[in-house]
Design an enzyme around this catalytic site. Structure first.
Site, PDB file in Angstrom:
ATOM      1  CG  ASN A   9      49.932 -66.378  -4.626  1.00 30.56           C
ATOM      2  OD1 ASN A   9      51.379 -66.740  -4.173  1.00 30.56           O
ATOM      3  ND2 ASN A   9      49.151 -67.188  -4.725  1.00 30.56           N
ATOM      4  CD1 TRP A  10      55.321 -63.301  -7.358  1.00 30.78           C
ATOM      5  CD2 TRP A  10      57.451 -63.416  -6.883  1.00 30.78           C
ATOM      6  NE1 TRP A  10      56.106 -62.166  -7.613  1.00 30.78           N
ATOM      7  CE2 TRP A  10      57.287 -62.177  -7.175  1.00 30.78           C
ATOM      8  CE3 TRP A  10      58.653 -63.995  -6.403  1.00 30.78           C
ATOM      9  CZ2 TRP A  10      58.457 -61.268  -7.226  1.00 30.78           C
ATOM     10  CZ3 TRP A  10      59.895 -63.116  -6.403  1.00 30.78           C
ATOM     11  CH2 TRP A  10      59.575 -61.789  -6.954  1.00 30.78           C
ATOM     12  CE  LYS A  11      49.132 -69.453  -7.284  1.00 37.65           C
ATOM     13  NZ  LYS A  11      47.968 -70.477  -7.924  1.00 37.65           N
ATOM     14  CG  HIS A  94      45.901 -69.432  -2.261  1.00 34.67           C
ATOM     15  ND1 HIS A  94      45.842 -70.679  -2.788  1.00 34.67           N
ATOM     16  CD2 HIS A  94      45.948 -68.584  -3.127  1.00 34.67           C
ATOM     17  CE1 HIS A  94      45.820 -70.414  -4.333  1.00 34.67           C
ATOM     18  NE2 HIS A  94      46.028 -69.271  -4.302  1.00 34.67           N
ATOM     19  CD  GLU A  96      47.457 -72.777  -5.322  1.00 33.72           C
ATOM     20  OE1 GLU A  96      48.735 -72.492  -4.876  1.00 33.72           O
ATOM     21  OE2 GLU A  96      47.055 -72.914  -6.434  1.00 33.72           O
ATOM     22  CD  GLU A 164      42.673 -66.497  -5.417  1.00 32.61           C
ATOM     23  OE1 GLU A 164      43.388 -65.956  -6.339  1.00 32.61           O
ATOM     24  OE2 GLU A 164      43.246 -67.407  -4.719  1.00 32.61           O
ATOM     25  N   GLY A 170      44.868 -71.444 -11.676  1.00 37.93           N
ATOM     26  CA  GLY A 170      45.871 -72.271 -11.925  1.00 37.93           C
ATOM     27  C   GLY A 170      45.739 -72.944 -13.455  1.00 37.93           C
ATOM     28  CB  SER A 212      42.521 -68.117 -15.030  1.00 34.65           C
ATOM     29  OG  SER A 212      42.963 -69.512 -14.315  1.00 34.65           O
ATOM     30  N   GLY A 233      48.247 -65.154 -10.047  1.00 29.90           N
ATOM     31  CA  GLY A 233      49.107 -65.974  -9.731  1.00 29.90           C
ATOM     32  C   GLY A 233      50.186 -66.335 -10.764  1.00 29.90           C
TER      33      GLY A 233
END
Ligand code: PGA
Length: 251
Positions: A9-11, A94, A96, A164, A170, A212, A233
């Protein structure tokens, strides 16, 4: 080892297309020779098209997408449009996105749209915090039941769940999750899936771990944590770590 699903996941990274393409090339370059795992990269939507033209050996995923196919929805890109580009997985729910107001109802609509367009939704669930009262199990069960409501067993075979814990995600993570914390939640999620869709289907659904994950703990979350793969991530933008991570998963 049974084939695992590893999702990068490149965000909202990187900023420039040239760097996105470089990251794709690097990810392909560092794939282990004997790799039997399925690898998926999920770039930001603006880079899906250029990446779709260059991708090989690995699969393309999106970070969500809108559930309607087309029409008067200013600012949106649809899952249908992504499917046409060649997207085969999509991260939905997700934390976020949930933090920006995405609801279980919205995620459930995305899941239906993914399935309609032959995209496997990677449905993220996880608690924000843990106390001694085991309330986190309730939180995860509630998310699963709301998002999976209405799916039939045949549709359920195509989904992927990603556990998650928000507190482990993060660079501001409280701490890493332990293998025991991962394992007990994976077992619990499988039980909820079994109650919803029957044992056989519950066992065929991949349950990933995310939060993480790096080259040092990746194997632990699979081997001892009993996950069927990983949602990664930060490390997905670091070729050296990607290489080492993937190598620890060839056994
Ligand atoms: P992280 O992110 O690996 O940087 O903790 C995981 C995720 O948000 O999917």
């Amino acid at each position: 080892m049974k084939e695992k699903l590893i999702v990068f996941n490149w965000k909202m990274n990187p900023v420039k297309e040239i760097d996105a393409l470089k990251n794709l090339q690097e990810t392909i370059r560092v794939l282990p020779k004997k790799n039997e795992n399925t690898i998926v990269v999920c770039p930001p939507p603006i880079f899906l098209s250029p990446i779709a033209k260059k991708i090989k050996k690995i699969l393309l995923g999106s970070q969500g997408g809108f559930y309607e196919e087309s029409g008067a929805f200013t600012g949106e890109n649809s899952l249908k449009q992504y499917a046409v580009l060649g997207v085969s997985y999509s991260i939905v729910g997700h934390s976020e996105m949930r933090a920006r107001g995405v609801s279980d109802e919205y995620i459930s609509l995305q899941v239906s749209s993914c399935l309609k367009n032959k995209i496997s939704p990677i449905i993220c669930v996880g608690e924000k915090e843990r106390n001694d009262d085991h309330w986190h199990f309730h939180v995860v069960k509630d998310q699963l039941e709301k998002v999976l409501k209405g799916l039939n067993p045949t549709q359920a075979k195509k989904i992927v769940i990603a556990y998650e814990p928000v507190w482990a995600i993060g660079k501001n993570a409280l701490r890493e999750a332990t293998k025991e914390e991962c394992m007990e939640m994976i077992i619990f999620i499988r039980r909820v899936l079994s109650d919803l869709f029957g044992e056989k289907i519950a066992h065929s659904i991949k349950i990933l771990y995310g939060g993480s994950v790096d080259e040092k703990n990746a194997r632990m979350f699979i081997e001892n944590g009993q996950s069927d793969g990983l949602l990664v991530g930060r490390v997905s933008l670091q070729p050296k770590s990607i290489k080492q991570l993937l190598e620890t998963l060839v056994w």
